[in-house]
Scaffold this active site. Structure first.
Site, mmCIF file in Angstrom:
data_model
loop_
_atom_site.group_PDB
_atom_site.id
_atom_site.type_symbol
_atom_site.label_atom_id
_atom_site.label_comp_id
_atom_site.label_asym_id
_atom_site.label_seq_id
_atom_site.Cartn_x
_atom_site.Cartn_y
_atom_site.Cartn_z
ATOM 1 N N ASP A 123 0.837 -1.206 0.000
ATOM 2 C CA ASP A 123 0.000 0.000 0.000
ATOM 3 C C ASP A 123 0.870 1.254 0.000
ATOM 4 O O ASP A 123 1.887 1.312 0.710
ATOM 5 C CB ASP A 123 -0.892 0.029 1.251
ATOM 6 C CG ASP A 123 -2.334 -0.354 0.951
ATOM 7 O OD1 ASP A 123 -2.761 -0.207 -0.213
ATOM 8 O OD2 ASP A 123 -3.025 -0.783 1.885
ATOM 9 N N LYS A 153 -0.466 -0.655 -4.342
ATOM 10 C CA LYS A 153 -1.893 -0.338 -4.373
ATOM 11 C C LYS A 153 -2.075 1.096 -3.895
ATOM 12 O O LYS A 153 -1.414 1.528 -2.954
ATOM 13 C CB LYS A 153 -2.697 -1.273 -3.475
ATOM 14 C CG LYS A 153 -4.206 -0.994 -3.507
ATOM 15 C CD LYS A 153 -4.991 -2.013 -2.707
ATOM 16 C CE LYS A 153 -4.894 -1.766 -1.213
ATOM 17 N NZ LYS A 153 -5.606 -0.504 -0.802
ATOM 18 N N GLU A 155 -5.280 4.210 -3.215
ATOM 19 C CA GLU A 155 -6.714 4.381 -2.983
ATOM 20 C C GLU A 155 -7.284 5.556 -3.769
ATOM 21 O O GLU A 155 -6.598 6.534 -4.054
ATOM 22 C CB GLU A 155 -6.979 4.611 -1.489
ATOM 23 C CG GLU A 155 -6.738 3.404 -0.618
ATOM 24 C CD GLU A 155 -7.175 3.665 0.819
ATOM 25 O OE1 GLU A 155 -7.853 4.682 1.065
ATOM 26 O OE2 GLU A 155 -6.848 2.848 1.692
ATOM 27 N N GLU A 223 -14.408 -2.113 -2.113
ATOM 28 C CA GLU A 223 -14.604 -2.281 -0.671
ATOM 29 C C GLU A 223 -15.945 -1.728 -0.219
ATOM 30 O O GLU A 223 -16.291 -0.569 -0.486
ATOM 31 C CB GLU A 223 -13.473 -1.587 0.101
ATOM 32 C CG GLU A 223 -13.623 -1.740 1.609
ATOM 33 C CD GLU A 223 -12.375 -1.353 2.376
ATOM 34 O OE1 GLU A 223 -12.448 -1.338 3.626
ATOM 35 O OE2 GLU A 223 -11.337 -1.065 1.751
#
Length: 358
Positions: A123, A153, A155, A223
């Site tokens: 992340d 990753k 967001e 999510e």
């Protein structure tokens, strides 16, 4: 030197044979050419694409340290995500916003040492990729170079995040996108709230996922969105979707190694409840709780550490010398306490010794 002189005089063929024998690298590794992929080798993007094309589910688990990574390795998990959720489940913060890049790199390196098979994804922590594309690329490079990850990753689906994802991909780094509930954006979302529950929000989830696909992401995490929204996004995309609290219609699923069923404080909800999408496969929480409770009780009542867990001793002469030196330093109380402790240990050990001699 004499050995090197003799080596220079031998025939070329003999020199090659000798060098092979001297090499510390296995001969088939050096001279055998490419070897076929096996179950013990690192999962690649091509393998994940093949699973996706065949409709085979992709398994993803979030891990933060060496032991959990080893468990993932043994279980044959496809992707291991080193998540910024470590901020909550490992470091005890209330959000994912407080973990630093340096802390994330420590977790990444620990996981990389334990998980030899899964594709490793790290992340990008909050505040390390939002300022500019150059900042995003620099951070991603660090996660691979210094953290030992295979991909990253990030967001969100705002224009700046889409641009960052595209820049990272163009730099030669594989990227997973993340839409729906994005914990790094709780300030805007108003907390840990499911997304896609109304028309505009649901459309935004799908469009954002598609934008991340166009930016070059090889997968997108969905999510906490309604199952129909996840199904729509999965259908609209040409890349795998990984669901967490998004129903059964995604291309794969992800859960944290430290699930709520194991620890009271899980990374998703801070309440004493279990997320509806979390299935209990094992309940080690009670075992851990029992062990910690026994440890606490034994420490409180003084039974731990006992003689068998106090193995380091001083011979009698050194003990007496130690007491005298304490007194010389004016530490009379310390000397008295040390004397009492030594006598107590001798008293406790004596019955054990006598019992063993009977």
């Amino acid at each position: 030197m004499a050995f090197l002189t003799k080596l220079s005089k031998i025939s070329p063929l003999a020199r090659v044979c000798l060098s092979r024998c001297m090499s510390h690298v296995p001969e088939n590794t050096v001279y055998g050419g490419p070897t076929p992929q096996t179950a013990d080798r690192r999962v690649t993007l091509n393998q994940l694409k093949q699973k996706y094309k065949k409709g085979e589910p992709i398994t993803v688990v979030t891990a933060y340290d060496y032991p959990s990574a080893v468990h993932l390795d043994i279980a044959g998990i496809d992707i291991c995500l080193v998540g910024d959720s470590a901020s909550m489940v490992v470091h005890g913060h209330d959000t994912t916003l407080l973990i630093s890049l340096e802390e994330m790199l420590v977790h990444c390196r620990a996981v990389a040492r334990g998980a030899k098979r899964p594709l490793l994804v790290g992340d990008l922590p909050f505040g390390t990729y939002e300022t500019s594309t150059s900042q995003a690329v620099d951070t991603a490079v660090k996660v691979l170079r210094e953290g030992g990850m295979d991909a990253i990753k990030l967001e969100g689906g705002s224009p700046s995040r889409i641009t960052a994802a595209k820049a990272i991909v163009e730099a030669g780094i594989a990227v997973i996108g993340h839409v729906g509930l994005t914990p790094q954006a709780i300030s805007v979302l108003g907390g840990f709230r499911p997304q896609g529950k109304n028309v505009s929000s649901a459309i935004k989830v799908v469009e954002t996922a598609m934008a991340l696909q166009e930016a070059g992401c090889f997968s997108v995490v969905l999510e906490c969105v309604p199952a129909p929204v996840a199904a729509a996004a999965t259908s609209a995309l040409r890349i795998p979707t990984i669901g967490i609290g998004a129903g059964p219609f995604c291309s794969g699923q992800i859960l944290s190694f430290y699930m709520k069923k194991i620890f009271k404080k899980w990374w998703f909800y801070l309440l004493k409840v279990t997320p509806k999408f979390c299935k209990q496969y094992a309940c080690v929480r009670d075992v851990i709780k029992k062990a910690l409770s026994e440890y606490k009780e034994e420490v409180n009542n003084g039974s731990f550490p006992g003689p068998s867990h106090t193995p380091y001793k001083m011979n009698p002469d050194d003990v007496n010398g130690f007491f005298k030196e304490l007194e010389k330093l004016g530490l009379n109380k310390a000397a008295s306490v040390a004397t009492a402790a030594a006598e107590k240990m001798n008293t406790v050990q004596r019955p054990d010794t006598e019992a063993s001699q009977k």
